[in-house]
Design a protein around this motif. Structure first.
Motif, PDB file in Angstrom:
ATOM      1  N   GLN A 772      53.927  17.603  79.390  1.00 37.35           N
ATOM      2  CA  GLN A 772      53.747  17.813  80.826  1.00 37.35           C
ATOM      3  C   GLN A 772      53.651  19.285  81.187  1.00 37.35           C
ATOM      4  OE1 GLN A 772      56.767  15.616  83.045  1.00 37.35           O
ATOM      5  NE2 GLN A 772      57.069  14.250  81.295  1.00 37.35           N
ATOM      6  N   MET A 773      54.333  20.133  80.418  1.00 43.43           N
ATOM      7  CA  MET A 773      54.392  21.548  80.754  1.00 43.43           C
ATOM      8  C   MET A 773      53.386  22.397  79.991  1.00 43.43           C
ATOM      9  SD  MET A 773      56.468  21.930  83.131  1.00 43.43           S
ATOM     10  CE  MET A 773      56.475  23.720  83.070  1.00 43.43           C
ATOM     11  N   GLY A 774      52.954  21.941  78.795  1.00 42.54           N
ATOM     12  CA  GLY A 774      52.162  22.805  77.924  1.00 42.54           C
ATOM     13  C   GLY A 774      50.670  22.671  78.028  1.00 42.54           C
ATOM     14  N   LEU A 775      50.194  21.632  78.741  1.00 43.56           N
ATOM     15  CA  LEU A 775      48.751  21.348  78.719  1.00 43.56           C
ATOM     16  C   LEU A 775      48.115  21.667  80.062  1.00 43.56           C
ATOM     17  CD1 LEU A 775      48.707  18.009  76.669  1.00 43.56           C
ATOM     18  CD2 LEU A 775      48.632  20.381  75.866  1.00 43.56           C
ATOM     19  N   SER A 776      48.026  22.927  80.382  1.00 43.27           N
ATOM     20  CA  SER A 776      47.480  23.335  81.682  1.00 43.27           C
ATOM     21  C   SER A 776      45.980  23.099  81.793  1.00 43.27           C
ATOM     22  CB  SER A 776      47.784  24.814  81.932  1.00 43.27           C
ATOM     23  OG  SER A 776      47.223  25.615  80.911  1.00 43.27           O
ATOM     24  N   SER A 777      45.297  22.840  80.655  1.00 44.20           N
ATOM     25  CA  SER A 777      43.851  22.593  80.692  1.00 44.20           C
ATOM     26  C   SER A 777      43.505  21.107  80.648  1.00 44.20           C
ATOM     27  CB  SER A 777      43.165  23.296  79.504  1.00 44.20           C
ATOM     28  OG  SER A 777      43.335  24.689  79.571  1.00 44.20           O
ATOM     29  N   LEU A 778      44.509  20.248  80.573  1.00 41.31           N
ATOM     30  CA  LEU A 778      44.256  18.815  80.423  1.00 41.31           C
ATOM     31  C   LEU A 778      43.551  18.255  81.657  1.00 41.31           C
ATOM     32  CD1 LEU A 778      44.841  16.618  78.272  1.00 41.31           C
ATOM     33  CD2 LEU A 778      46.773  15.910  79.698  1.00 41.31           C
ATOM     34  N   GLU A 779      42.456  17.531  81.417  1.00 41.61           N
ATOM     35  CA  GLU A 779      41.670  16.952  82.501  1.00 41.61           C
ATOM     36  C   GLU A 779      41.818  15.440  82.567  1.00 41.61           C
ATOM     37  OE1 GLU A 779      37.667  18.230  81.924  1.00 41.61           O
ATOM     38  OE2 GLU A 779      38.188  20.354  81.867  1.00 41.61           O
ATOM     39  N   LEU A 780      42.076  14.781  81.436  1.00 40.05           N
ATOM     40  CA  LEU A 780      42.225  13.326  81.420  1.00 40.05           C
ATOM     41  C   LEU A 780      43.384  12.941  80.526  1.00 40.05           C
ATOM     42  CD1 LEU A 780      39.583  10.539  81.232  1.00 40.05           C
ATOM     43  CD2 LEU A 780      41.397  10.548  79.545  1.00 40.05           C
ATOM     44  N   LEU A 781      44.272  12.099  81.063  1.00 39.65           N
ATOM     45  CA  LEU A 781      45.384  11.549  80.300  1.00 39.65           C
ATOM     46  C   LEU A 781      45.363  10.040  80.486  1.00 39.65           C
ATOM     47  CD1 LEU A 781      47.939  11.895  78.589  1.00 39.65           C
ATOM     48  CD2 LEU A 781      49.231  12.191  80.720  1.00 39.65           C
ATOM     49  N   LYS A 782      45.106   9.315  79.396  1.00 41.24           N
ATOM     50  CA  LYS A 782      44.999   7.860  79.464  1.00 41.24           C
ATOM     51  C   LYS A 782      45.956   7.245  78.457  1.00 41.24           C
ATOM     52  CE  LYS A 782      41.606   4.137  79.794  1.00 41.24           C
ATOM     53  NZ  LYS A 782      40.161   3.792  79.769  1.00 41.24           N
ATOM     54  N   LEU A 783      46.997   6.599  78.978  1.00 41.22           N
ATOM     55  CA  LEU A 783      48.031   5.982  78.149  1.00 41.22           C
ATOM     56  C   LEU A 783      48.191   4.506  78.494  1.00 41.22           C
ATOM     57  CD1 LEU A 783      50.696   8.846  78.435  1.00 41.22           C
ATOM     58  CD2 LEU A 783      49.010   8.512  76.631  1.00 41.22           C
ATOM     59  N   SER A 784      47.171   3.907  79.040  1.00 45.28           N
ATOM     60  CA  SER A 784      47.234   2.524  79.514  1.00 45.28           C
ATOM     61  C   SER A 784      47.562   1.545  78.392  1.00 45.28           C
ATOM     62  CB  SER A 784      45.883   2.132  80.128  1.00 45.28           C
ATOM     63  OG  SER A 784      45.451   3.065  81.072  1.00 45.28           O
ATOM     64  N   ASN A 785      48.174   0.405  78.784  1.00 45.54           N
ATOM     65  CA  ASN A 785      48.382  -0.731  77.879  1.00 45.54           C
ATOM     66  C   ASN A 785      49.163  -0.343  76.623  1.00 45.54           C
ATOM     67  OD1 ASN A 785      46.794  -2.830  79.366  1.00 45.54           O
ATOM     68  ND2 ASN A 785      45.127  -1.388  78.965  1.00 45.54           N
ATOM     69  N   ASN A 786      50.352   0.214  76.862  1.00 45.86           N
ATOM     70  CA  ASN A 786      51.302   0.473  75.790  1.00 45.86           C
ATOM     71  C   ASN A 786      52.658  -0.068  76.234  1.00 45.86           C
ATOM     72  OD1 ASN A 786      50.189   2.177  73.450  1.00 45.86           O
ATOM     73  ND2 ASN A 786      49.247   3.150  75.236  1.00 45.86           N
ATOM     74  N   TYR A 787      53.722   0.411  75.627  1.00 48.98           N
ATOM     75  CA  TYR A 787      55.076  -0.018  75.975  1.00 48.98           C
ATOM     76  C   TYR A 787      55.905   1.178  76.423  1.00 48.98           C
ATOM     77  CZ  TYR A 787      53.551  -4.107  73.328  1.00 48.98           C
ATOM     78  OH  TYR A 787      52.837  -5.197  72.883  1.00 48.98           O
ATOM     79  N   LEU A 788      55.243   2.126  77.065  1.00 52.43           N
ATOM     80  CA  LEU A 788      55.910   3.351  77.497  1.00 52.43           C
ATOM     81  C   LEU A 788      56.845   3.063  78.665  1.00 52.43           C
ATOM     82  CD1 LEU A 788      52.772   5.642  77.299  1.00 52.43           C
ATOM     83  CD2 LEU A 788      54.668   5.585  75.676  1.00 52.43           C
ATOM     84  N   HIS A 789      57.927   3.824  78.757  1.00 57.11           N
ATOM     85  CA  HIS A 789      58.910   3.568  79.806  1.00 57.11           C
ATOM     86  C   HIS A 789      59.524   4.883  80.277  1.00 57.11           C
ATOM     87  CE1 HIS A 789      62.054   4.196  76.774  1.00 57.11           C
ATOM     88  NE2 HIS A 789      61.330   3.411  75.960  1.00 57.11           N
ATOM     89  N   GLY A 790      60.481   4.767  81.191  1.00 59.31           N
ATOM     90  CA  GLY A 790      61.098   5.942  81.778  1.00 59.31           C
ATOM     91  C   GLY A 790      60.318   6.423  82.991  1.00 59.31           C
ATOM     92  N   GLN A 791      60.701   7.573  83.533  1.00 54.05           N
ATOM     93  CA  GLN A 791      59.983   8.135  84.664  1.00 54.05           C
ATOM     94  C   GLN A 791      58.642   8.697  84.200  1.00 54.05           C
ATOM     95  OE1 GLN A 791      62.492  10.901  86.832  1.00 54.05           O
ATOM     96  NE2 GLN A 791      62.865   9.287  88.330  1.00 54.05           N
ATOM     97  N   ILE A 792      57.670   8.692  85.125  1.00 51.82           N
ATOM     98  CA  ILE A 792      56.332   9.170  84.753  1.00 51.82           C
ATOM     99  C   ILE A 792      56.365  10.657  84.459  1.00 51.82           C
ATOM    100  CG2 ILE A 792      53.993   9.550  85.607  1.00 51.82           C
ATOM    101  CD1 ILE A 792      54.175   6.947  87.065  1.00 51.82           C
ATOM    102  N   PHE A 793      56.813  11.430  85.407  1.00 58.98           N
ATOM    103  CA  PHE A 793      56.912  12.875  85.208  1.00 58.98           C
ATOM    104  C   PHE A 793      58.246  13.347  85.773  1.00 58.98           C
ATOM    105  CE2 PHE A 793      52.160  12.483  85.667  1.00 58.98           C
ATOM    106  CZ  PHE A 793      51.887  12.702  84.340  1.00 58.98           C
TER     107      PHE A 793
END
Length: 991
Positions: A772-793
């Motif tokens: 969340q902190m290191g990717l200042s150039s990131l344009e697309l983040l797609k993590l759909s359809n997994n088992y991720l949990h916790g707060q988003i950011f």
């Protein structure tokens, strides 16, 4: 003459040719310009393999078989020859040899020497100019590109080099203090080198006699220009590509009253012209291109610098005067380059006639619609570039008629219309003509060859030109005049007969007929006679059939693009296999039978690019000993139904990009493909049948920027050292596999990442904070359809360039963090089907670029924020299956919205003006809520509505007959409401 001793051992015969050539170069320097010395040192072809060609038998040369050659021995040979002779040598060139520092003191004994060139050698360390013995006559010294030189030292009052006027040290970087040392050279007039560090007045004060100073590509700061005024004799100052920042100073360099040429291009200056620049009244050439300067040129001090001959302002943010009337007194002006700025219209005197006669003028990409009127008075122009504007009207024939010596005319990417009208008389100097990307119509004039007999480059692509290609193109060669070499007619409307007749253009080197609607078979004659043809582009047409055998005549062909046609046949048995000059071959999107092994191209040693997607690969008998002579850089064989990798790939080690997507490749991830090609930048293995873990190489591969292994059967975890192996990744797609485990923390170390797609896997855990902190150039983040949990950011987020966020179908919970509002470029958000709660973020309304919001199937509550009314460019909104309550804001009617899903909430109240007059709306789903009141009559204004779902609400009253005006309506559900009265007859027609 003294005997020269040449010490060469038995083992150095491999160097004899190199040394023989060096001696011949030495002879040429000694005899410059026409001296008779050393007549036995011959290079005649007829004696090349005889005794006379052996330099051991040349006058003054002895060979000793006990020692080997070295730079010291060659230095001794040269010194003995020059010092022992009576020649008054004035010029000596020793460029591109292996000399070290010892050559300098040796050559210092040649007192007659005036010019010495030792470029590209092996001088190193510290060079002590005061140690040059008896070089009092040396006027020019060139030590350029001896990159291991670390420093130069001098001494005040030294006797050597006291006549040195020119010192060249290009390609060497010194500490800035060297400038102070060079002040000890009293006659120095011209200096070329690069320095780094702070340059103070102390360093520059001793250079008051210097006239030419070139410090291009130095690392200095802006204070240099503040202090430059002490070099009072300076006539030329060049500081290109020095990383200079800030504003141009209001003092210092403006005191250089003798300055004639100033080059400050390719820096990072900003701000406006300082008024003191008006003091540079001797200035003839000024280059400020490629900076961030701004302001009005018409009201700048440039308008009083009437000595200007050359002015380059391109690639800034200037307001360029459209008329240039403010330069009315610049009678010497010959060159104006002002591309990529903004042209401004100023009040122009009707009687304004320029005093200057331009030779070069460019005003491309400056948003002009008409040609400046001062051009009507120009008659000496050689090159004009007005590309990438919005010029209206007809082709400006008068521009040619007024400038009979015009050589280049660039009018690319404008809005010119009508026929391509040519002048009436020949213009023998025109060599380059580009009118591509306009709206020109009609036919190409049949007398083109007579009017432009010297054409070398012509681009008329992407117009609306029709008819036949005139035979006059060919007459350019047959008339005995200059030859047409480059012809671009892309997107023209021409027929297949052109290729039949193209053979008369025998000087043609490049022919491009992309997107010309050409049909039928490739002809068996005509274009095959173009023996000089090097590049042929016939892509995006409708050719069919097989290769004509006559294509084997195109032996000079380096690039061939036949992609996107309907050609077929076996490539392995085609004439392409004998075109051994090929470097670039594109056969994609046809019906070819592509040879799986490419063994039929075994003699193509120059081949670097093979693009053959969307064909059918065929297995042929492959020799076990087949080793390719070529080294590919780009290779694509996607969607060709292959199951294994071609074996010739094992011998490739220079590849930059490989695409083998959409096949049925079996086995493990081909780690060896990376290990063999250390400069690989792109690897596409999408949609295959690769299995097992994603096994990475053991060593870093710093060039890999794009990696796509999506839609395979890869298992295991993402390697935790991904950031160390691929530190330059920009694009990574591992979606649609069976990868499990957590997202590695190392992703956050790859600062170059612009796209991450890990969707449709079995990942668990949360989103690493480091990501969340290191990717200042990131344009697309797609993590759909997994088992991720916790707060988003968390509370801190640095994804400031994020444009699309897809986290749907996971197990995230909690609120949507307000820190996501920092991503002002956000266009798509899909966090549907999670366990999020709380109120909808108000900041959504401040992100005006949003085109998709999908927050369905969560636990959001409360009203829809009023800020949503500001989302004027939002086409898709899905807030369904939450616990939203209250009424829909009456102001919510964004003009671009097409799909609205608010079903399965607790929204209530009448519709009032919500959704009113949204002409683009296609889907409106308000089912399973608590809406009341009547269905509004204005619903008939939703003219494009196809799906209307209002079921399970509390709507009452009659069904409005206005629904019958919705001619595109295909689905309507009004069930389980409190409606009454007649059903409009039109609803019975909906299926």
């Amino acid at each position: 003459m003294l005997a020269l001793i040449w010490l060469c051992g038995v083992g150095c015969f491999g160097f004899w040719e190199e040394e023989r050539v060096a001696l011949l170069q030495l002879k040429a320097s000694i005899n410059y310009p026409n001296g008779p010395s050393l007549p036995s040192w011959e290079d005649r072809v007829e004696v090349y393999n005889s005794m006379e060609s052996d330099y051991c038998y040349w006058e003054g040369v002895e060979c000793n078989e006990t020692t080997s050659h070295s730079s010291e021995i060659l230095t001794y040979l040269i010194t003995s020859l020059l010092v022992g002779s009576q020649m008054k040598l004035e010029v000596l060139r020793l460029d591109s040899n292996y000399f070290n520092n010892s050559i300098l003191s040796s050559l210092g004994l040649v007192s007659s020497l005036q010019r010495l060139y030792i470029r590209h050698n092996y001088l190193n360390g510290s060079i002590h100019l005061q140690d040059f013995p008896a070089t009092s006559n040396l006027e020019e010294l060139d030590l350029s590109y001896n990159r291991n030189i670390a420093s130069l030292t001098t001494m005040i009052g030294m006797k050597s080099l006291n006549k040195l006027q020119v010192l060249r040290m290009e390609g060497i970087r010194f500490n800035a203090s060297v400038l102070h040392s060079l002040g000890a050279l009293p006659s120095l007039r011209k200096l070329i080198l690069a320095v780094e560090g702070l340059v103070t007045k102390k360093e520059l004060s001793g250079l008051n006699n210097l006239e030419h100073l070139y410090l291009d590509s130095s690392s200095i700061n802006g204070s240099f220009l503040h202090n430059a005024g002490v070099m009072t004799s300076l006539r030329i100052l060049s500081l290109s590509k020095c990383g200079l920042r800030g504003s141009l100073p209001a003092q210092g360099f403006c005191d250089l009253k003798n300055l004639e040429e100033l080059y400050l291009d390719d820096n990072d200056f900003e701000g406006i012209f300082p008024s003191c620049m008006g003091n540079l009244t001797s200035l003839r050439a000024l280059d400020l291109s490629s900076n961030n300067l701004h302001g009005s040129v018409a009201h700048s001090p440039l308008t009083i610098l009437t000595s200007l001959e050359y002015l380059s302002l391109s690639d800034n943010h200037f307001m360029i005067p459209f008329s240039f009337a403010s330069f009315s007194n610049h009678s010497k002006l010959e060159v104006i380059l002002s591309d990529n700025n903004v042209a401004t219209i100023e009040n122009e005197s009707q009687s304004w006639i320029p005093r200057f006669q331009l030779k070069f003028f460019s005003l491309s990409n400056c948003a002009i619609k008409t040609l400046p009127s001062f051009l009507y008075y120009q008659n000496q122009m050689i090159a004009v570039d007005l590309s990438h504007n919005n010029l209206l009207g007809k082709f400006p024939t008068w521009l040619l008629e007024n400038n009979t010596r015009l050589e280049l005319l660039q009018l690319r990417n404008n809005s010119l219309r009508g026929p391509f009208q040519m002048p009436s008389y020949p213009y023998p100097h025109i060599s380059q003509l580009d009118v591509s990307d306009n709206y020109l119509t009609g036919q190409i004039p049949t007398n083109l060859d007579m009017i432009f007999p010297s054409l070398e480059f012509v681009d008329m692509s992407n117009n609306m030109i029709d008819g036949r290609i005139p035979l006059g193109f060919g007459n350019i060669k047959l008339s005995g005049l200059n030859n047409l070499e480059h012809l671009y007619l892309d997107s023209s409307s021409i027929n297949g007969s052109f290729l039949h007749n193209a053979g008369v253009m025998t000087s043609l080197r490049i022919l491009s007929l992309s997107k010309c609607g050409l049909r039928g078979s490739l002809p068996a004659q005509g274009f095959c006679d173009l023996k000089n043809l090097e590049e042929l582009y016939l892509d995006d047409n409708d050719f069919e059939g097989i290769f004509p055998s006559c294509m084997g005549n195109l032996t000079s062909l380096r690039a061939l693009d036949l992609s996107s046609n309907n050609l077929h046949g076996s490539v392995a048995h085609s004439p392409l296999t004998i075109l051994t000059s090929l470097e670039y071959l594109s056969l994609s999107d046809n019906h070819f039978m592509i040879p799986f092994s490419f063994a039929s191209f075994s003699n193509h040693s120059k081949l670097e690019v093979i693009l053959s997607d969307n064909n059918v690969a065929t297995i042929e008998n492959e020799s076990q000993s087949w080793i390719p002579r070529f080294q590919l850089k780009f290779f694509s064989l996607s969607n060709c139904a292959i199951k294994t990798l071609p074996s010739f790939l094992y011998y490739q080690n220079q590849m930059i990009a490989v695409d083998l997507s959409h096949n049925n490749l079996l086995g493990k991830f081909p780690t060896w493909l990376l290990e063999n090609n250390t400069r690989l930048e792109l690897l596409q293995l999408r949609n295959n049948s690769l299995r097992g873990p994603f096994q990475m190489p053991s060593y870093p591969y710093p060039h890999i920027s794009q990696l796509d292994v999506s839609d395979n059967y890869l298992t295991g975890q993402i390697p935790t050292n991904l950031d160390m192996i691929f530190p330059s990744l920009e694009f990574v797609d591992m979606s649609n596999n069976m990868i499990d485990g957590r997202i590695p923390l190392g992703f956050g170390n790859i600062s170059s990442l612009r796209m991450i797609d890990l969707s449709n896997n079995r990942l668990d855990g949360g989103i690493p904070e480091h990501l969340q902190m290191g990717l200042s150039s990131l344009e697309l983040l797609k993590l759909s359809n997994n088992y991720l949990h916790g707060q988003i950011f968390g509370n801190l987020l640095n994804l400031v360039q994020l444009g699309a966020l897809y986290l749907d179908n996971n197990h995230f919970l909690g609120n949507i963090s307000d820190c996501l509002s920092n991503a002002s470029t956000l266009t798509a958000v899909d966090i549907s089907n999670n366990r999020l709660s709380g109120f909808l973020p108000k900041w959504f309304g401040n992100v005006s670029a949003l085109s998709q919001i999908s927050l369905a199937k969560n636990h959001f509550e409360g009203p829809i924020p009023l800020g949503f009314c500001k989302l004027n460019y939002l086409p898709f909104l899905d807030l369904s299956e939450n616990n939203l309550s209250g009424s829909v804001p009456a102001c919510f009617n964004p003009s671009s919205i097409m799909h609205i899903h608010l079903n399965k909430n607790r929204l209530s109240g009448p519709l009032t003006l919500a959704f009113y007059d949204i002409s683009q709306l296609v889907t409106l789903d308000l089912g399973d809520n608590r809406f009341t009141g009547e269905i509004p009559n204005w619903i008939c204004q939703l003219s494009r509505l196809r799906v209307l779902i209002l079921k399970r609400n509390n709507f009452g009253g009659n069904i409005p007959s206005q629904l019958c005006q919705l001619q595109e309506l295909s689905m309507i559900d009004l069930s389980q409401n409190r409606l009454s009265g007649p059903i409009p007859h039109c609803l019975s027609d909906i299926t």
